[in-house]
Design an enzyme around this catalytic site. Structure first.
Site, PDB file in Angstrom:
ATOM      1  CE  LYS A  44       2.828  -8.601   7.341  1.00 38.59           C
ATOM      2  NZ  LYS A  44       1.377  -9.108   7.881  1.00 38.59           N
ATOM      3  CD  GLU A  69       6.178   3.319   0.060  1.00 38.23           C
ATOM      4  OE1 GLU A  69       5.801   2.267  -0.040  1.00 38.23           O
ATOM      5  OE2 GLU A  69       5.844   3.978   0.817  1.00 38.23           O
ATOM      6  CG  ASP A  70       3.741  -0.881  -1.655  1.00 34.42           C
ATOM      7  OD1 ASP A  70       4.038   0.073  -1.284  1.00 34.42           O
ATOM      8  OD2 ASP A  70       2.805  -1.633  -0.778  1.00 34.42           O
ATOM      9  CG  ASP A 117      -3.259   6.656  -2.123  1.00 34.85           C
ATOM     10  OD1 ASP A 117      -3.653   7.531  -2.683  1.00 34.85           O
ATOM     11  OD2 ASP A 117      -4.120   5.912  -1.221  1.00 34.85           O
ATOM     12  CE  LYS A 128      -4.264   4.223  -5.487  1.00 33.75           C
ATOM     13  NZ  LYS A 128      -5.238   3.903  -4.368  1.00 33.75           N
ATOM     14  CG  PHE A 146      -8.006  -0.323  -2.931  1.00 30.94           C
ATOM     15  CD1 PHE A 146      -7.514   0.395  -1.802  1.00 30.94           C
ATOM     16  CD2 PHE A 146      -7.998  -1.549  -2.747  1.00 30.94           C
ATOM     17  CE1 PHE A 146      -6.631  -0.104  -0.825  1.00 30.94           C
ATOM     18  CE2 PHE A 146      -7.219  -2.230  -1.679  1.00 30.94           C
ATOM     19  CZ  PHE A 146      -6.754  -1.541  -0.807  1.00 30.94           C
ATOM     20  NE  ARG A 158       0.125  -8.789   2.339  1.00 32.81           N
ATOM     21  CZ  ARG A 158       0.350  -7.562   2.615  1.00 32.81           C
ATOM     22  NH1 ARG A 158       0.626  -6.656   1.628  1.00 32.81           N
ATOM     23  NH2 ARG A 158      -0.146  -7.209   3.748  1.00 32.81           N
TER      24      ARG A 158
HETATM   25  P1  5GP Z   1       0.022   6.865   1.383  1.00 33.52           P
HETATM   26  O1  5GP Z   1       0.716   6.878   2.849  1.00 33.52           O
HETATM   27  O2  5GP Z   1       0.963   7.162   0.278  1.00 33.52           O
HETATM   28  O3  5GP Z   1      -1.073   7.290   1.429  1.00 33.52           O
HETATM   29  O4  5GP Z   1      -0.068   5.324   1.245  1.00 33.52           O
HETATM   30  C1  5GP Z   1       0.939   4.283   0.996  1.00 33.52           C
HETATM   31  C2  5GP Z   1       0.458   2.992   1.735  1.00 33.52           C
HETATM   32  O5  5GP Z   1      -0.981   2.742   1.624  1.00 33.52           O
HETATM   33  C3  5GP Z   1       1.105   2.108   0.548  1.00 33.52           C
HETATM   34  O6  5GP Z   1       2.339   1.511   0.935  1.00 33.52           O
HETATM   35  C4  5GP Z   1       0.002   1.041   0.590  1.00 33.52           C
HETATM   36  O7  5GP Z   1       0.305   0.156   1.686  1.00 33.52           O
HETATM   37  C5  5GP Z   1      -1.478   1.540   0.921  1.00 33.52           C
HETATM   38  N1  5GP Z   1      -2.056   1.741  -0.439  1.00 33.52           N
HETATM   39  C6  5GP Z   1      -2.176   2.973  -1.038  1.00 33.52           C
HETATM   40  N2  5GP Z   1      -3.032   2.809  -2.072  1.00 33.52           N
HETATM   41  C7  5GP Z   1      -3.367   1.503  -1.901  1.00 33.52           C
HETATM   42  C8  5GP Z   1      -3.932   0.728  -3.216  1.00 33.52           C
HETATM   43  O8  5GP Z   1      -4.761   1.031  -4.055  1.00 33.52           O
HETATM   44  N3  5GP Z   1      -4.128  -0.658  -2.802  1.00 33.52           N
HETATM   45  C9  5GP Z   1      -3.470  -0.989  -1.895  1.00 33.52           C
HETATM   46  N4  5GP Z   1      -3.589  -2.804  -1.494  1.00 33.52           N
HETATM   47  N5  5GP Z   1      -2.915  -0.256  -0.967  1.00 33.52           N
HETATM   48  C10 5GP Z   1      -2.604   0.738  -1.006  1.00 33.52           C
END
Ligand code: 5GP
Length: 472
Positions: free
Chosen positions: A344, A398-399, A402, A430, A451, A464
């Site tokens: 979401k 993508e939001d 990470d 990130k 975070f 959110r």
């Molecule tokens: P990845 O698979 O790249 O490690 O993580 C992607 C997902 O992790 C993002 O779509 C998000 O939902 C969550 N995420 C990663 N870092 C953060 C953060 O700093 N804050 C929040 N709220 N969600 C994060």
């Protein structure tokens, strides 16, 4: 009975006894390997099992081989004597010159010349291999091939017995865990059982996380000699994990300062001696954050109540989103674009982005499971696209990226649907925490390892609706 028959008979006796014992997996398999090697008057033996994706071999147990040889690197079942995978017994007279040998130099250093390998077959499917090595060049005879094939059959039965017992235990465990809240990755049963003994619980948790994201891993497959004196190795380093798809080694560190310093030193040395090898050090904070993000270990609960620092204001975000939209509209001029978002966290960003794109777009969403969805052992699509994206131009929105594991999974999934093109736009990047290097075509902001919440991003479902992006 002649001497050979005597030896075989003794080996069968020992193997049957070990198979029927209640030893831990590694000990049991190593005991069988020892008897098999003695039966054939060989100098070493290894039993390897295919990993869940059937590409690499995990060493389940061995006898008579050095640690350095056993940890010579990832063993690719399709490269290393692939006939065994097809169910054949393979005899190699000269390991060093055989084309199918994946690590000839290491075999020469180990002083092994010939090899006899047999598939371990369970219900018609090859699940692993047993390989016996000799120091002298040997032409294996039919009775020796029969012997190894029988040992492989006994191994298949023994492993099936162990799997059944573990399966029962897992089911029992999951009955228990379903009744309580899961708080850590170790509460999840490992999806497929692998013959690996982890040195530390955090390593097992990390393996579970990788399993969840379907990132292939091998545990300690390679030892790197770092220094030597008079031909003797004086310093060695075995990183915890190797991720073969992305050719990356990972070393986990705990919070103990003395260990961190030592590991930092080893990682630095490794980079010096092996400049072509990529390795990343993940400290405890790094992976705790990784787990916390999925709602497992509470991350600084005392700070949960308030925002600590604002990173980007509403105005800054709007300005950047408009620029991204302009660039996208220009790049896709004359084409129709499908925007895809993963629910979401992306809702605010994708709606602002599409409002500012000037070419025709359609929009669609996917939802995927996270490790916190207790019933899921692997990442899974909870809501699929309504749109058929075959031959269409797709922009994945993508939001935040990470580790890159989510995006990597989704991109693999979307690529299989054969879109005309597939690009990625993320609001936040990130980059410092990236494990899987996915290519990002449009990036809003690069952010540090913190975070963040707001503008759609949540912490336990909250924050959110914060209009700016902030740290907690
Ligand atoms: P990845 O698979 O790249 O490690 O993580 C992607 C997902 O992790 C993002 O779509 C998000 O939902 C969550 N995420 C990663 N870092 C953060 C953060 O700093 N804050 C929040 N709220 N969600 C994060």
């Amino acid at each position: 009975m002649d001497a050979t028959e005597n030896r075989y008979s003794l080996a069968y006796k020992q193997i049957a006894k070990a198979a029927n014992d209640t030893l831990p997996l590694k000990k049991l398999v190593s005991a069988i390997a020892a008897s098999a090697a003695r039966g054939l008057q060989a100098s070493g033996c290894a039993v390897m099992l295919l990993n869940p994706r059937r590409e690499y071999l995990d060493i389940a147990g061995a006898w008579g081989l050095s640690d350095l040889y056993l940890r010579k690197g990832a063993i690719n079942a399709r490269k290393s004597y692939p006939d065994i995978l097809d169910g054949k017994i393979v005899a190699v007279d000269d390991i060093y010159t055989d084309r199918r040998t994946q690590y000839p130099e290491q075999a020469a250093r180990e002083n092994i010349k010939s090899l006899l390998g047999a598939p371990i077959i369970q219900r018609g499917e090859v699940i692993g291999e047993i390989r016996v090595y000799t120091r002298e060049k040997r032409r294996f005879k039919p009775n020796e091939k029969d012997f190894i094939s029988t040992v492989a059959n006994i191994l298949a039965l023994t492993l099936e017995k162990i799997e059944l017992a573990q399966d029962l235990n897992n089911r029992h465990q999951s009955n228990i865990t379903q009744q309580k809240r899961l708080t850590s990755f170790s509460d999840l049963p490992l999806a497929p059982i692998r013959p690996v003994t982890f040195g530390h619980p955090s390593e097992e948790e990390f393996a579970r996380l990788l399993d969840f994201y379907q990132v292939e891993w091998l545990y300690e497959p390679r030892s790197f000699p770092l220094s030597s004196q008079d031909n003797r190795i004086t310093e060695m380093f075995t990183p915890d994990f190797y991720l073969p798809e992305i050719d990356l080694y990972i070393e986990l560190t705990t919070s103990k300062q003395s260990l961190i310093t030592e590991k930092n030193h080893k990682v630095r040395r490794l980079k010096e001696v092996y400049p072509d090898v990529s390795i990343k050090l993940l400290n405890k904070g790094d992976y705790l954050k990784l787990f916390a993000r999925h709602g497992f270990i509470p991350l600084g609960e005392s700070k949960m109540t308030g925002v600590q620092r604002y990173l980007f204001s509403k105005t800054q975000i709007q300005r950047r989103v408009k620029l991204l939209a302009k660039q996208i509209s220009r790049d896709y001029q004359g084409r129709e674009l499908v925007l895809i978002g993963i629910l979401k966290g992306v809702v605010c960003f994708i709606s602002d982005l599409m409002l500012n794109i000037s070419i025709p777009v359609t929009v669609d969403f996917m939802a995927i499971s996270t490790p916190a969805d207790k019933s899921d052992l692997l990442i899974r699509i909870l809501k699929d696209l309504d749109t058929d994206i075959r031959d269409r131009h797709v922009l994945m929105v993508e939001d935040i990226v990470d580790t890159g594991m989510t995006l990597n999974y989704v991109l693999n999934n979307l690529t299989a649907r054969k879109p005309a093109s597939l690009k990625v736009c993320t609001l936040l990047d990130k980059r410092v925490r990236r494990l899987i290097d996915v290519h990002l075509d449009y990036v809003g902001f690069e952010i540090p390892d913190e975070f963040v919440v707001g503008y759609g991003l949540d912490m336990g479902g909250k924050y959110r609706n914060l209009p700016s992006i902030a740290t907690l």
